[in-house]
Every structure is written in structure tokens, then in C-alpha cells.
Design a protein around this motif. Structure first.
Motif, PDB file in Angstrom:
ATOM      1  N   GLY A 267      75.364   8.583  39.211  1.00 17.13           N
ATOM      2  CA  GLY A 267      73.997   8.935  39.898  1.00 17.13           C
ATOM      3  C   GLY A 267      73.295  10.355  39.740  1.00 17.13           C
ATOM      4  N   CYS A 268      74.026  11.352  39.953  1.00 20.51           N
ATOM      5  CA  CYS A 268      73.366  12.566  40.084  1.00 20.51           C
ATOM      6  C   CYS A 268      73.706  13.455  38.810  1.00 20.51           C
ATOM      7  N   SER A 269      74.987  13.229  37.929  1.00 18.14           N
ATOM      8  CA  SER A 269      75.430  13.845  37.135  1.00 18.14           C
ATOM      9  C   SER A 269      76.147  15.105  37.411  1.00 18.14           C
ATOM     10  N   ALA A 270      76.308  15.116  38.768  1.00 11.79           N
ATOM     11  CA  ALA A 270      77.297  15.957  39.359  1.00 11.79           C
ATOM     12  C   ALA A 270      78.904  16.227  38.792  1.00 11.79           C
ATOM     13  N   PRO A 271      79.352  17.106  38.349  1.00  5.42           N
ATOM     14  CA  PRO A 271      80.772  17.010  37.737  1.00  5.42           C
ATOM     15  C   PRO A 271      81.627  16.672  38.598  1.00  5.42           C
ATOM     16  N   GLY A 272      82.804  15.709  38.304  1.00 11.16           N
ATOM     17  CA  GLY A 272      83.715  15.324  39.057  1.00 11.16           C
ATOM     18  C   GLY A 272      83.661  13.854  38.947  1.00 11.16           C
ATOM     19  N   ARG A 273      84.065  13.180  40.352  1.00 13.31           N
ATOM     20  CA  ARG A 273      84.202  11.464  40.186  1.00 13.31           C
ATOM     21  C   ARG A 273      82.877  11.075  39.599  1.00 13.31           C
ATOM     22  N   LEU A 274      83.245   9.758  39.002  1.00 11.60           N
ATOM     23  CA  LEU A 274      81.998   8.853  38.547  1.00 11.60           C
ATOM     24  C   LEU A 274      81.181   8.652  39.613  1.00 11.60           C
ATOM     25  N   LEU A 275      81.370   8.674  40.891  1.00 15.67           N
ATOM     26  CA  LEU A 275      80.441   8.440  41.851  1.00 15.67           C
ATOM     27  C   LEU A 275      80.494   9.551  42.781  1.00 15.67           C
ATOM     28  N   CYS A 276      79.631  10.410  43.055  1.00 12.33           N
ATOM     29  CA  CYS A 276      80.344  11.439  43.912  1.00 12.33           C
ATOM     30  C   CYS A 276      79.888  10.830  45.482  1.00 12.33           C
ATOM     31  N   ARG A 277      80.602  11.908  46.405  1.00 13.93           N
ATOM     32  CA  ARG A 277      80.353  11.204  47.783  1.00 13.93           C
ATOM     33  C   ARG A 277      78.858  11.015  48.228  1.00 13.93           C
TER      34      ARG A 277
ATOM     35  N   GLU B 180      67.121  -3.782  45.749  1.00 18.38           N
ATOM     36  CA  GLU B 180      66.344  -3.932  44.497  1.00 18.38           C
ATOM     37  C   GLU B 180      67.293  -3.500  43.314  1.00 18.38           C
ATOM     38  N   TYR B 181      67.074  -4.090  42.157  1.00 16.68           N
ATOM     39  CA  TYR B 181      67.851  -3.651  40.944  1.00 16.68           C
ATOM     40  C   TYR B 181      67.054  -2.537  40.113  1.00 16.68           C
ATOM     41  N   ALA B 182      67.552  -1.353  40.774  1.00 13.08           N
ATOM     42  CA  ALA B 182      66.688  -0.120  40.555  1.00 13.08           C
ATOM     43  C   ALA B 182      67.402   1.228  40.960  1.00 13.08           C
ATOM     44  N   ASP B 183      67.109   2.141  40.403  1.00 11.65           N
ATOM     45  CA  ASP B 183      67.481   3.436  40.615  1.00 11.65           C
ATOM     46  C   ASP B 183      69.182   3.381  40.703  1.00 11.65           C
ATOM     47  N   LEU B 184      69.861   3.920  41.716  1.00 13.66           N
ATOM     48  CA  LEU B 184      71.285   4.072  41.838  1.00 13.66           C
ATOM     49  C   LEU B 184      72.170   2.393  41.616  1.00 13.66           C
ATOM     50  N   LEU B 185      71.361   1.608  42.049  1.00 13.53           N
ATOM     51  CA  LEU B 185      72.003   0.210  41.989  1.00 13.53           C
ATOM     52  C   LEU B 185      72.125  -0.077  40.537  1.00 13.53           C
ATOM     53  N   ARG B 186      71.125  -0.034  40.001  1.00 10.22           N
ATOM     54  CA  ARG B 186      70.923  -0.315  38.360  1.00 10.22           C
ATOM     55  C   ARG B 186      71.701   0.506  37.333  1.00 10.22           C
ATOM     56  N   VAL B 187      71.828   1.860  38.074  1.00  8.46           N
ATOM     57  CA  VAL B 187      72.810   2.954  36.944  1.00  8.46           C
ATOM     58  C   VAL B 187      74.074   2.431  37.294  1.00  8.46           C
ATOM     59  N   LEU B 188      74.526   1.990  38.527  1.00  6.02           N
ATOM     60  CA  LEU B 188      75.928   1.742  38.595  1.00  6.02           C
ATOM     61  C   LEU B 188      76.339   0.341  37.957  1.00  6.02           C
ATOM     62  N   VAL B 189      75.542  -0.660  38.222  1.00  8.19           N
ATOM     63  CA  VAL B 189      75.574  -1.791  37.499  1.00  8.19           C
ATOM     64  C   VAL B 189      75.793  -1.799  35.981  1.00  8.19           C
ATOM     65  N   LEU B 190      74.969  -0.994  35.599  1.00  5.42           N
ATOM     66  CA  LEU B 190      75.093  -0.734  34.018  1.00  5.42           C
ATOM     67  C   LEU B 190      76.101   0.018  33.411  1.00  5.42           C
ATOM     68  N   ALA B 191      76.359   1.087  33.954  1.00  2.00           N
ATOM     69  CA  ALA B 191      77.373   1.738  33.740  1.00  2.00           C
ATOM     70  C   ALA B 191      78.777   1.205  33.848  1.00  2.00           C
ATOM     71  N   HIS B 192      78.843   0.483  34.740  1.00  2.01           N
ATOM     72  CA  HIS B 192      80.131  -0.532  34.947  1.00  2.01           C
ATOM     73  C   HIS B 192      80.206  -1.492  33.983  1.00  2.01           C
ATOM     74  N   LYS B 193      79.140  -2.013  33.590  1.00  3.67           N
ATOM     75  CA  LYS B 193      79.109  -3.182  32.743  1.00  3.67           C
ATOM     76  C   LYS B 193      78.971  -2.856  31.284  1.00  3.67           C
ATOM     77  N   GLU B 194      78.157  -1.996  30.983  1.00  2.26           N
ATOM     78  CA  GLU B 194      78.048  -1.572  29.730  1.00  2.26           C
ATOM     79  C   GLU B 194      78.876  -0.335  28.893  1.00  2.26           C
ATOM     80  N   ARG B 195      79.231   0.372  30.038  1.00  2.00           N
ATOM     81  CA  ARG B 195      80.067   1.763  29.587  1.00  2.00           C
ATOM     82  C   ARG B 195      81.597   1.640  30.136  1.00  2.00           C
TER      83      ARG B 195
ATOM     84  N   SER C 135      77.222   7.325  49.427  1.00  2.00           N
ATOM     85  CA  SER C 135      76.628   7.263  50.825  1.00  2.00           C
ATOM     86  C   SER C 135      75.474   6.578  50.867  1.00  2.00           C
ATOM     87  N   LEU C 136      74.688   6.798  49.656  1.00  2.00           N
ATOM     88  CA  LEU C 136      73.391   6.322  49.566  1.00  2.00           C
ATOM     89  C   LEU C 136      73.459   4.934  49.191  1.00  2.00           C
TER      90      LEU C 136
END
Ligand code: ZN
Length: 249
Positions: free
Chosen positions: A19-29, A59-74, A33-34
């Protein structure tokens, strides 16, 4: 090959929040929370005839979209849990399915990916998300079970870029209920109701086809539960016209 490359990149660059490229876990806290925790009533426009009520977290945008794509494609498998959490909130928020009563048993039926796509990606993302959602719902006392009832019946072309009518024609009779899982469901000896689960609701054609296949074998479909729903891009009415009527539950 892509999987090897991804693994190498992760090894070299370390893990970062999608979501924000912060180093560490794949989805930061903070990003976690968002994530939306709601079920919104959504409706494609135009809507396929007879489509069951549809619900999505946002909506399929922003964080939700990034998450769906990262899980599915990567193959960011660790994201199945937060995505499952989002889907669990959607299913839990569907009116009539929110109680913890014992009847009927809610069957969460993931829309299957095409076998070639599963082979290419190395996993079935919707199955993974649905399982994570079911685990969470069971812990909350909801009578749910993942039922892999649907299978792809026909080789189907790529759906992207097709019009609503073309997509519906392409999809008709493309899904069938697999005999083995159907027998297993019958052996449960309980009243069941299905929730068709998909990651993104676009035209509703895939969900409608899943609903048709289930209803054809006598399994009632209460709702369609999706992680997210798209907004239609319409040149006439601007880039963000709403194909869905959305309202807070
Ligand atoms: Zn983050």
C-alpha cells in the motif's frame, strides 16, 4: 519464471508494504487499518436479469485494487488473510446472513479461475481468499463452509475489453457444478444457501453465470459477495460515472 523473479526481487529488496511501500510486512498496520469493513449494496448498470443482490466492501481502486492485484498476479499469499477479512466483513454484513443461527448453512462458493490461469499464476486466488474469509466467519460463530462447487465448462477467451453483451454471450453455460462437490453438499443433510464469492464485480455477468449454474442444480443463491466493485469508465459522462448504485448497509 515470473515466480522465480518475484522471489529473487523479494530476497534482494526485502519485503515492503504493497500500500505505501514502507519496508517490512506486505501490508503495514496503518494500511491494514484503512481497509473497508463494511458491506455496500452494489448493482451493475446495466444489470443482468435476475442477478442476486450484490455486496462489496468498496470501489475497486486504490488500496483494495493494489491488494487484489498483488495477491492475484504477484502471488503475495500473505495478503489472502487481509483480503479474506474484507470478504468476511462483506458476507457478515449481508442482511439475513449476519446471524449466528445454525440454519441454513452458508456455502461460500468461489468463482473458479480458468485452469490455464491457475497454472499460470500458480494458485487460485479466489479460493484462497474465500477460505480465509470462512475461517474468520466460523470463529465469529457463523455457520459457513467453502464449497468448490463450480468448475469451468468451456474454454473461454479473455473477458477483458469485452462489452457487456459480448461478455454475457461469452460466459453463457461456461460454468457447471461439479458432481463430486455436489454429492458432498447433499450428504451434509442440511438446508444450504449459497453466496457466490468473487474478487471484483464488474458487469455482473460472471456472477450471474455462477448463480445460474448453482440454481440449475437446486442450490439457492442468497447473494453475491465481492471484495470490490468497479466503476464504469464512460467517455460521455466522464471518467468516474457510477455503474453501481451504492449505499451503506
Ligand atoms: Zn502501508
Amino acid at each position: 519464471m515470473v515466480a522465480v523473479l518475484d522471489a529473487w526481487l523479494d530476497l534482494v529488496h526485502g519485503s515492503r508494504c504493497v500500500g505505501c511501500s514502507a519496508p517490512g510486512r506486505l501490508l503495514c498496520r496503518r494500511c491494514a487499518s484503512l481497509l473497508p469493513r463494511a458491506a455496500l449494496s452494489v448493482r451493475p448498470t446495466p444489470c443482468p436479469d435476475g442477478l442476486a443482490p450484490c455486496w462489496a466492501a468498496g470501489e475497486y481502486a486504490d488500496l483494495l485494487r493494489v491488494l487484489v492485484l498483488a495477491h492475484k498476479e504477484r502471488r503475495a499469499f500473505a495478503l489472502a488473510r487481509p483480503l479474506g477479512h474484507v470478504l468476511a466483513q462483506v458476507v457478515h454484513g449481508i442482511p439475513g446472513l449476519d446471524g449466528a443461527g445454525s440454519q441454513p448453512l452458508r456455502l461460500l462458493v468461489p468463482v473458479p479461475s480458468r485452469p490455464a490461469v491457475v497454472r499460470g499464476r500458480g494458485h487460485d486466488p479466489m479460493l484462497r481468499i474465500t477460505r480465509a474469509a470462512a475461517t474468520e466467519l466460523r470463529h465469529a460463530g457463523c455457520p459457513v463452509r467453502v464449497a468448490r462447487l463450480l468448475r469451468q465448462r468451456l474454454p473461454m477467451g479473455d473477458q477483458s475489453g469485452l462489452s457487456h453483451a459480448e461478455r454475457a454471450a461469452n460466459l453463457h453455460d461456461s460454468l457447471a457444478v461439479a458432481p463430486g462437490p455436489l454429492r458432498a453438499t447433499a450428504r451434509l443433510g442440511r438446508d444450504v444457501v449459497a453466496v457466490v464469492c468473487d474478487d471484483v464485480l464488474t458487469t455482473g455477468a460472471t456472477a450471474r453465470e455462477a448463480q445460474r449454474a448453482l440454481e440449475d442444480v437446486g442450490i439457492p443463491v442468497a447473494a453475491v459477495g465481492c471484495v470490490a466493485a468497479t466503476r464504469k469508465r464512460n467517455a460521455r459522462s466522464g471518467p468516474s460515472s457510477l455503474p453501481f448504485s451504492t449505499q451503506a448497509d
